[in-house]
Design a protein around this motif. Structure first.
Motif, mmCIF file in Angstrom:
data_model
loop_
_atom_site.group_PDB
_atom_site.id
_atom_site.type_symbol
_atom_site.label_atom_id
_atom_site.label_comp_id
_atom_site.label_asym_id
_atom_site.label_seq_id
_atom_site.Cartn_x
_atom_site.Cartn_y
_atom_site.Cartn_z
ATOM 1 N N ARG A 136 45.808 41.901 39.018
ATOM 2 C CA ARG A 136 46.388 43.167 38.541
ATOM 3 C C ARG A 136 45.388 44.318 38.689
ATOM 4 N N LYS A 137 44.330 44.060 39.486
ATOM 5 C CA LYS A 137 43.310 45.064 39.804
ATOM 6 C C LYS A 137 42.561 45.541 38.572
ATOM 7 N N ASN A 138 42.494 44.651 37.578
ATOM 8 C CA ASN A 138 41.681 44.897 36.383
ATOM 9 C C ASN A 138 42.050 46.196 35.674
ATOM 10 N N GLY A 139 43.302 46.603 35.819
ATOM 11 C CA GLY A 139 43.780 47.822 35.164
ATOM 12 C C GLY A 139 43.437 49.105 35.890
ATOM 13 N N LEU A 140 42.704 49.008 37.012
ATOM 14 C CA LEU A 140 42.241 50.215 37.716
ATOM 15 C C LEU A 140 43.358 50.918 38.468
ATOM 16 N N SER A 141 44.372 50.171 38.911
ATOM 17 C CA SER A 141 45.448 50.791 39.689
ATOM 18 C C SER A 141 46.242 51.803 38.866
ATOM 19 N N VAL B 163 35.099 47.361 44.320
ATOM 20 C CA VAL B 163 34.344 46.414 45.142
ATOM 21 C C VAL B 163 33.718 45.320 44.274
ATOM 22 N N LEU B 164 33.184 45.709 43.134
ATOM 23 C CA LEU B 164 32.580 44.719 42.232
ATOM 24 C C LEU B 164 33.616 43.725 41.727
ATOM 25 N N CYS B 165 34.845 44.177 41.536
ATOM 26 C CA CYS B 165 35.928 43.263 41.156
ATOM 27 C C CYS B 165 36.219 42.292 42.297
ATOM 28 N N SER B 166 36.158 42.800 43.552
ATOM 29 C CA SER B 166 36.365 41.947 44.720
ATOM 30 C C SER B 166 35.283 40.874 44.805
ATOM 31 N N ILE B 167 34.046 41.283 44.590
ATOM 32 C CA ILE B 167 32.929 40.329 44.604
ATOM 33 C C ILE B 167 33.087 39.297 43.493
ATOM 34 N N ASP B 168 33.530 39.748 42.331
ATOM 35 C CA ASP B 168 33.746 38.844 41.200
ATOM 36 C C ASP B 168 34.827 37.824 41.513
ATOM 37 N N ALA B 169 35.865 38.247 42.232
ATOM 38 C CA ALA B 169 36.962 37.338 42.575
ATOM 39 C C ALA B 169 36.465 36.182 43.435
ATOM 40 N N ILE B 170 35.481 36.454 44.313
ATOM 41 C CA ILE B 170 34.935 35.398 45.177
ATOM 42 C C ILE B 170 33.899 34.551 44.444
ATOM 43 N N ARG B 171 32.942 35.211 43.829
ATOM 44 C CA ARG B 171 31.825 34.471 43.217
ATOM 45 C C ARG B 171 32.263 33.632 42.023
ATOM 46 N N GLU B 172 33.144 34.174 41.212
ATOM 47 C CA GLU B 172 33.524 33.488 39.977
ATOM 48 C C GLU B 172 34.758 32.601 40.131
ATOM 49 N N HIS B 173 35.649 32.959 41.064
ATOM 50 C CA HIS B 173 36.929 32.239 41.141
ATOM 51 C C HIS B 173 37.263 31.717 42.540
ATOM 52 N N GLU B 174 36.482 32.111 43.578
ATOM 53 C CA GLU B 174 36.796 31.774 44.962
ATOM 54 C C GLU B 174 38.235 32.148 45.310
#
Length: 520
Positions: free
Chosen positions: A252-257, A289-300
């Motif tokens: 849900r784009k962490n509420g940013l949308s 971008v940091l949310c995108s990185i978090d999606a990979i590092r923390e959840h793949e």
């Protein structure tokens, strides 16, 4: 508008040049009339504009509001002034409730003037238009005319406007201009129609006639609440990431949308070169971008990461921040998680369509020389058809066939190689169905069928270090030019939003209506 109807000079029945002694005497007279229960009328009462409250409390309040020189000058900009025969005729029309005629008299004289026209014509038309700004039919047009006149009066004609107003020489010019600007912005914000948006940010483009410093003040006045809202959303997203954001939140784009529109509103009002806007835009894009990185590092969660990375590239960003986020986007696209499934293939599959059982010439298994048989369970067939939007009651026959062929080709490729890439799924999906949830659901269904989903092809993996792949990746790191607002096609004249674009060229996009190539 209360600034006009409840103007202290109107309540007291005085001109804007009245001295402190004249004000005190008038207050005393009106208090006496109020105590006797009598009413007093004055030449510029203009009852046609609305009733006048001359009660004891109203009279005292009016005197208090113009006690300070600063406020006396301020309120003088919101009441009529006598001038020449033109003003006398127009004010007489107002007294007879001939509203349009009064406005036309002032407007015609101003239009015939070489520059700004007489001060009294400008200020009287501004006051009249402000009073008319509450009209449901013509309110917006009158308010914008009042903005133009007020800008001229408080800038080009300011010295003439305050001449004769007692105490004006003690008052800061900038302060008076700010008070006038505050009152106009507040009126726009409180307007029931909300013509200029909830924060009146669209008001800025109509304030061109104001002094440069006043215009900057207005920009700050209307953009500060929006900046605060944007910053709050960024801080909230950051706090969620530090605490541990769930995949659902990232989808849900962490509420940013919800606040994305503010970025573009700020750009349109402040200008893309404005340092304050660039700082806010960079902060917002960086958080995405940091949310995108978090999606990979923390959840793949590769699909989620790619959608977020693409979104960040579309957002306005500048300087080193822009270079950094494009590099992160490239890394997201070339990230290589192990998506190969260890589950055995499902041998109990029925056909998605009869002709898939009979391969076309050349469709043979290289290892065994036998025809490829595409068998899929009815449940999985129905689930995939649903995700690809295959509904015969809604789609045309040609569109239904086209989508079905893409689905068949995707499954066939997956059975042959044992995997499909995420970009192949995105390419097969109709644009209107390209959502994170849809991608994840299709990925799960394909995995159940024994088809793994990878972020890139096996060939790309083998050539990643080669020079050819570096050149190919360069195309990924270089963002395509995308429209940042509503675009009008030069051929068909149709307008379209950025999210309607489906085809990009080296220099721009193609019109979604007629396929005309448009250079951006």
């Amino acid at each position: 508008m209360d600034l006009v109807l409840r103007n202290p000079f109107r309540v007291l029945g005085l001109s804007v040049t009245a001295t402190s002694r004249e004000i005190a005497k008038r207050v005393s007279d009106l208090e006496m009339f109020a105590e006797l229960g009598k009413e007093k009328a004055f030449p510029l009462d203009l009852i046609e504009l609305g009733d006048i409250d001359r009660s004891l409390d109203a009279v005292k309040d009016a005197a208090r509001r113009i006690e300070l020189p600063e406020m006396r000058v301020f309120h003088s900009f919101f009441w009529f002034r006598g001038g020449d025969a033109v003003d006398d005729l127009a004010l007489e029309c107002l007294s007879n409730f001939e509203l349009s005629e009064a406005e036309n008299i002032w407007s015609k004289q101003i239009e015939k003037s070489e520059e700004f026209g007489r001060l009294t014509w400008r200020i009287n038309r501004a006051v009249y238009c402000l009073w008319m700004s509450d009209d449901l039919g013509t309110g917006t047009a009158h308010f914008e005319q009042a903005l133009e006149d007020m800008g001229v009066v408080t800038d080009d004609l300011y010295e003439e406007a305050i001449a004769g107003v007692p105490g004006a020489d003690q008052v800061s010019v900038d302060r008076v201009r700010e008070l006038v600007a505050d009152s106009l912005v507040s009126h726009a914000v409180k307007s029931a129609a909300q013509v200029y948006g909830p924060n009146a940010i669209q008001l800025i483009e109509h304030c061109w006639s104001f002094h440069t410093d006043t215009l900057d003040y207005i920009k700050g006045r209307v953009t500060k609440p929006l900046m605060n809202t944007l910053q709050d959303a960024i801080e909230k997203s950051k706090a969620q990431r530090e605490k541990g954001t769930s995949v659902d939140d990232l989808r849900r784009k962490n509420g940013l949308s919800k606040v994305e529109h503010i970025v573009y509103e700020l750009r349109d009002s402040l200008g893309e070169s404005n340092p304050t806007f660039q700082a806010m835009a960079n902060g917002f894009a960086k958080e995405v971008v940091l949310c995108s990185i978090d999606a990979i590092r923390e959840h793949e969660a590769v699909p989620t990461a790619i959608v977020l990375a693409e979104w960040s590239a579309e957002l306005p960003s500048y300087g080193q921040t822009r270079e950094w986020l494009l590099e992160q986007r490239r890394r997201t696209f070339t990230w290589d998680p192990d998506y190969c499934s260890t589950d055995p293939h499902d041998d109990d599959l029925s056909d998605i369509e009869a002709d898939l059982e009979n391969p076309t010439p050349g469709d043979e298994d290289d290892s065994e020389g036998k025809p490829l048989r595409m068998k899929i369970s009815k449940a999985k067939e129905g689930a995939l058809m649903k995700e690809f939007g295959l509904d015969e009651s809604i789609l045309s026959e040609s569109e239904f066939r086209k989508r079905r062929e893409k689905l068949k080709a995707l499954i066939k490729s997956g059975k042959e190689r044992g995997y499909v890439t995420l970009l192949e799924i995105i390419d097969a999906l109709p644009t209107e169905l390209l959502e994170i949830e849809t991608l994840d659901e299709i990925e799960n269904i394909l995995k159940e069928m024994g088809i793994a989903v990878s972020s890139k092809s096996e060939e790309a993996k083998k050539q990643e270090q080669a020079k050819e792949q570096e050149q190919s990746n360069l195309k990924i790191t270089t963002p395509r030019k995308v429209p940042t607002g509503i675009t009008t096609c030069p051929r068909c004249s149709e307008k379209f939003e950025p999210d309607e674009v489906t085809q990009y060229t080296d220099f721009g996009v193609r019109c979604p209506h007629c396929s005309q190539s448009i250079v951006l």
